[in-house]
Design a protein around this motif. Structure first.
Motif, PDB file in Angstrom:
ATOM      1  N   GLU A 181       0.832  -1.207   0.000  1.00  0.00           N
ATOM      2  CA  GLU A 181       0.000   0.000   0.000  1.00  0.00           C
ATOM      3  C   GLU A 181       0.867   1.258   0.000  1.00  0.00           C
ATOM      4  O   GLU A 181       0.566   2.239  -0.703  1.00  0.00           O
ATOM      5  CB  GLU A 181      -0.923  -0.009   1.221  1.00  0.00           C
ATOM      6  CG  GLU A 181      -1.739   1.257   1.423  1.00  0.00           C
ATOM      7  CD  GLU A 181      -2.650   1.593   0.242  1.00  0.00           C
ATOM      8  OE1 GLU A 181      -3.027   2.772   0.082  1.00  0.00           O
ATOM      9  OE2 GLU A 181      -2.994   0.671  -0.550  1.00  0.00           O
ATOM     10  N   ASP A 182       1.967   1.234   0.774  1.00  0.00           N
ATOM     11  CA  ASP A 182       2.882   2.386   0.798  1.00  0.00           C
ATOM     12  C   ASP A 182       3.488   2.623  -0.583  1.00  0.00           C
ATOM     13  O   ASP A 182       3.593   3.775  -1.044  1.00  0.00           O
ATOM     14  CB  ASP A 182       4.001   2.158   1.823  1.00  0.00           C
ATOM     15  CG  ASP A 182       3.486   2.291   3.252  1.00  0.00           C
ATOM     16  OD1 ASP A 182       2.366   2.833   3.434  1.00  0.00           O
ATOM     17  OD2 ASP A 182       4.194   1.846   4.189  1.00  0.00           O
ATOM     18  N   ARG A 184       2.176   1.652  -3.472  1.00  0.00           N
ATOM     19  CA  ARG A 184       1.113   2.123  -4.389  1.00  0.00           C
ATOM     20  C   ARG A 184       0.840   3.609  -4.186  1.00  0.00           C
ATOM     21  O   ARG A 184       0.732   4.385  -5.128  1.00  0.00           O
ATOM     22  CB  ARG A 184      -0.176   1.312  -4.125  1.00  0.00           C
ATOM     23  CG  ARG A 184      -1.319   1.674  -5.093  1.00  0.00           C
ATOM     24  CD  ARG A 184      -2.661   1.281  -4.516  1.00  0.00           C
ATOM     25  NE  ARG A 184      -3.018   2.093  -3.350  1.00  0.00           N
ATOM     26  CZ  ARG A 184      -3.459   3.340  -3.423  1.00  0.00           C
ATOM     27  NH1 ARG A 184      -3.582   3.971  -4.587  1.00  0.00           N
ATOM     28  NH2 ARG A 184      -3.764   4.006  -2.319  1.00  0.00           N
ATOM     29  N   TRP A 185       0.779   3.980  -2.878  1.00  0.00           N
ATOM     30  CA  TRP A 185       0.506   5.382  -2.572  1.00  0.00           C
ATOM     31  C   TRP A 185       1.628   6.283  -3.048  1.00  0.00           C
ATOM     32  O   TRP A 185       1.371   7.386  -3.560  1.00  0.00           O
ATOM     33  CB  TRP A 185       0.264   5.569  -1.091  1.00  0.00           C
ATOM     34  CG  TRP A 185       0.332   7.016  -0.660  1.00  0.00           C
ATOM     35  CD1 TRP A 185       1.206   7.593   0.170  1.00  0.00           C
ATOM     36  CD2 TRP A 185      -0.515   8.060  -1.117  1.00  0.00           C
ATOM     37  NE1 TRP A 185       0.975   8.936   0.293  1.00  0.00           N
ATOM     38  CE2 TRP A 185      -0.110   9.255  -0.524  1.00  0.00           C
ATOM     39  CE3 TRP A 185      -1.605   8.112  -2.011  1.00  0.00           C
ATOM     40  CZ2 TRP A 185      -0.704  10.482  -0.753  1.00  0.00           C
ATOM     41  CZ3 TRP A 185      -2.202   9.344  -2.227  1.00  0.00           C
ATOM     42  CH2 TRP A 185      -1.747  10.532  -1.594  1.00  0.00           C
ATOM     43  N   GLU A 186       2.852   5.849  -2.913  1.00  0.00           N
ATOM     44  CA  GLU A 186       3.985   6.674  -3.351  1.00  0.00           C
ATOM     45  C   GLU A 186       3.891   6.946  -4.850  1.00  0.00           C
ATOM     46  O   GLU A 186       4.101   8.074  -5.315  1.00  0.00           O
ATOM     47  CB  GLU A 186       5.310   5.953  -3.008  1.00  0.00           C
ATOM     48  CG  GLU A 186       6.557   6.775  -3.280  1.00  0.00           C
ATOM     49  CD  GLU A 186       6.602   8.086  -2.494  1.00  0.00           C
ATOM     50  OE1 GLU A 186       7.217   9.046  -3.001  1.00  0.00           O
ATOM     51  OE2 GLU A 186       6.013   8.165  -1.379  1.00  0.00           O
ATOM     52  N   LYS A 187       3.552   5.894  -5.609  1.00  0.00           N
ATOM     53  CA  LYS A 187       3.400   6.073  -7.065  1.00  0.00           C
ATOM     54  C   LYS A 187       2.222   6.991  -7.372  1.00  0.00           C
ATOM     55  O   LYS A 187       2.296   7.878  -8.233  1.00  0.00           O
ATOM     56  CB  LYS A 187       3.202   4.723  -7.746  1.00  0.00           C
ATOM     57  CG  LYS A 187       4.452   3.859  -7.754  1.00  0.00           C
ATOM     58  CD  LYS A 187       4.156   2.497  -8.384  1.00  0.00           C
ATOM     59  CE  LYS A 187       5.381   1.600  -8.328  1.00  0.00           C
ATOM     60  NZ  LYS A 187       5.091   0.261  -8.849  1.00  0.00           N
ATOM     61  N   GLU A 188       1.131   6.754  -6.659  1.00  0.00           N
ATOM     62  CA  GLU A 188      -0.067   7.583  -6.885  1.00  0.00           C
ATOM     63  C   GLU A 188       0.195   9.035  -6.497  1.00  0.00           C
ATOM     64  O   GLU A 188      -0.216   9.976  -7.200  1.00  0.00           O
ATOM     65  CB  GLU A 188      -1.225   7.016  -6.053  1.00  0.00           C
ATOM     66  CG  GLU A 188      -2.531   7.774  -6.167  1.00  0.00           C
ATOM     67  CD  GLU A 188      -3.172   7.650  -7.561  1.00  0.00           C
ATOM     68  OE1 GLU A 188      -4.147   8.382  -7.834  1.00  0.00           O
ATOM     69  OE2 GLU A 188      -2.700   6.828  -8.387  1.00  0.00           O
ATOM     70  N   ARG A 189       0.904   9.255  -5.388  1.00  0.00           N
ATOM     71  CA  ARG A 189       1.220  10.616  -4.960  1.00  0.00           C
ATOM     72  C   ARG A 189       2.088  11.321  -5.995  1.00  0.00           C
ATOM     73  O   ARG A 189       1.860  12.492  -6.328  1.00  0.00           O
ATOM     74  CB  ARG A 189       1.946  10.561  -3.599  1.00  0.00           C
ATOM     75  CG  ARG A 189       2.135  11.935  -2.943  1.00  0.00           C
ATOM     76  CD  ARG A 189       2.928  11.809  -1.674  1.00  0.00           C
ATOM     77  NE  ARG A 189       4.277  11.345  -1.904  1.00  0.00           N
ATOM     78  CZ  ARG A 189       5.261  12.113  -2.410  1.00  0.00           C
ATOM     79  NH1 ARG A 189       5.030  13.379  -2.721  1.00  0.00           N
ATOM     80  NH2 ARG A 189       6.452  11.600  -2.614  1.00  0.00           N
ATOM     81  N   GLU A 190       3.095  10.587  -6.513  1.00  0.00           N
ATOM     82  CA  GLU A 190       3.965  11.195  -7.525  1.00  0.00           C
ATOM     83  C   GLU A 190       3.165  11.550  -8.790  1.00  0.00           C
ATOM     84  O   GLU A 190       3.368  12.605  -9.407  1.00  0.00           O
ATOM     85  CB  GLU A 190       5.112  10.243  -7.876  1.00  0.00           C
ATOM     86  CG  GLU A 190       6.142  10.125  -6.755  1.00  0.00           C
ATOM     87  CD  GLU A 190       7.245   9.126  -7.095  1.00  0.00           C
ATOM     88  OE1 GLU A 190       7.178   8.526  -8.198  1.00  0.00           O
ATOM     89  OE2 GLU A 190       8.145   8.922  -6.246  1.00  0.00           O
ATOM     90  N   ARG A 191       2.240  10.653  -9.168  1.00  0.00           N
ATOM     91  CA  ARG A 191       1.426  10.920 -10.371  1.00  0.00           C
ATOM     92  C   ARG A 191       0.543  12.140 -10.169  1.00  0.00           C
ATOM     93  O   ARG A 191       0.462  13.030 -11.041  1.00  0.00           O
ATOM     94  CB  ARG A 191       0.558   9.684 -10.678  1.00  0.00           C
ATOM     95  CG  ARG A 191      -0.249   9.798 -11.984  1.00  0.00           C
ATOM     96  CD  ARG A 191      -1.104   8.580 -12.183  1.00  0.00           C
ATOM     97  NE  ARG A 191      -2.171   8.511 -11.199  1.00  0.00           N
ATOM     98  CZ  ARG A 191      -3.285   9.256 -11.258  1.00  0.00           C
ATOM     99  NH1 ARG A 191      -3.466  10.143 -12.223  1.00  0.00           N
ATOM    100  NH2 ARG A 191      -4.212   9.127 -10.325  1.00  0.00           N
ATOM    101  N   LEU A 192      -0.094  12.211  -8.977  1.00  0.00           N
ATOM    102  CA  LEU A 192      -0.975  13.352  -8.726  1.00  0.00           C
ATOM    103  C   LEU A 192      -0.179  14.666  -8.581  1.00  0.00           C
ATOM    104  O   LEU A 192      -0.636  15.737  -9.005  1.00  0.00           O
ATOM    105  CB  LEU A 192      -1.792  13.094  -7.451  1.00  0.00           C
ATOM    106  CG  LEU A 192      -2.821  11.940  -7.556  1.00  0.00           C
ATOM    107  CD1 LEU A 192      -3.433  11.659  -6.187  1.00  0.00           C
ATOM    108  CD2 LEU A 192      -3.896  12.264  -8.588  1.00  0.00           C
ATOM    109  N   ALA A 193       0.995  14.581  -7.949  1.00  0.00           N
ATOM    110  CA  ALA A 193       1.847  15.776  -7.816  1.00  0.00           C
ATOM    111  C   ALA A 193       2.285  16.282  -9.174  1.00  0.00           C
ATOM    112  O   ALA A 193       2.322  17.498  -9.447  1.00  0.00           O
ATOM    113  CB  ALA A 193       3.051  15.455  -6.933  1.00  0.00           C
TER     114      ALA A 193
END
Length: 201
Positions: A181-182, A184-193
Motif C-alpha cells: 500500500e505504501d 502504491r501510494w507513493e506512485k499515486e502521490r507522484e502521479r498526482l503531484a
C-alpha cells in the motif's frame, strides 16, 4: 546355626541404646546408625550384668533409657529430666560398674536368644520392605502426577507455539500489504503531484 549374641551399647540423641545382636554390624543396622559408631568410640560391647540381662530377654530389640541416666533399659523410655539440668542441679549418678563378670548364659538360653534375635531381625526386615514398598508406591504416584503435569505443560506449549506462528504469519502478511500500500501510494502521490504541477504551469 544361629550366631552367639553379644550386648552392645551406644548413645544417640536423648537416649542410651542397647541391643543383643550377633555382631557390631547387626547392632548398627538395628540402631539405624549412618556411620560406624564403634570406630568413632561412641559405641561398645557391654558386660554390665543388668544391661546384658535386659537385652538378652529381648534379643534384637533396641532398648532405651534417658541419656546419661542409670535407669533400666526398656523398649520405651521417657525423655531425660531437663528441668534439673536447666536449674543447674546435677543428678546423682551411680558410678560405672567395674570388674563385673559377664553373666553366664546357658547354651539353651543362648540358642533361644539367638533364635529370637533372628525372628526380630526378620520382623524388622519385613517392616523395612513394607515401608520401602509404601515409599515406592508414593514415588510411582508422584512420578505419574509429574508426568501428567509435564504432558499438560508440553501440550500448552505446543498450542502456544501454533498460535504464535499463526499470528506471526498474519503479521507478516499484514506488513506485506502495508508495504504494498505504501508503494502504491507513493506512485499515486507522484502521479498526482505531477498532474498538479502541470496544471499550475
Amino acid at each position: 546355626m544361629a550366631r552367639k549374641l553379644k550386648t552392645f551399647q551406644t548413645s544417640l540423641g536423648f537416649y542410651d541404646l542397647a541391643i543383643a545382636a550377633p555382631s557390631m554390624k547387626a547392632a548398627l543396622e538395628a540402631w539405624g546408625a549412618g556411620s560406624n559408631l564403634f570406630h568413632q568410640g561412641a559405641a561398645n560391647e557391654s558386660d554390665d550384668p543388668e544391661v546384658v540381662a535386659a537385652t538378652m530377654s529381648k534379643p534384637g530389640v533396641v532398648l532405651k533409657r534417658p541419656a546419661g541416666s542409670n535407669g533400666r533399659f526398656a523398649e520405651r523410655a521417657d525423655l531425660p529430666d531437663l528441668e534439673d539440668e536447666a536449674s543447674g542441679r546435677k543428678k546423682s549418678r551411680r558410678p560405672e560398674p567395674k570388674g563385673h563378670a559377664t553373666p553366664k548364659i546357658s547354651d539353651q538360653d543362648a540358642r533361644k536368644a539367638a533364635a529370637e534375635f533372628e525372628r526380630e531381625q526378620k520382623r524388622r526386615d519385613a517392616e523395612r520392605r513394607k515401608e520401602e514398598a509404601a515409599r515406592e508406591k508414593e514415588r510411582a504416584k508422584r512420578a505419574k502426577l509429574v508426568a501428567k503435569a509435564q504432558a499438560t505443560l508440553e501440550a500448552a506449549q505446543r498450542e502456544h507455539n501454533e498460535r504464535s506462528d499463526a499470528l506471526h504469519a498474519e503479521r507478516a502478511a499484514i506488513e506485506k500489504r502495508v508495504q504494498a500500500e505504501d508503494e502504491r501510494w507513493e506512485k499515486e502521490r507522484e502521479r498526482l503531484a505531477a498532474a498538479l504541477r502541470r496544471t499550475r504551469d
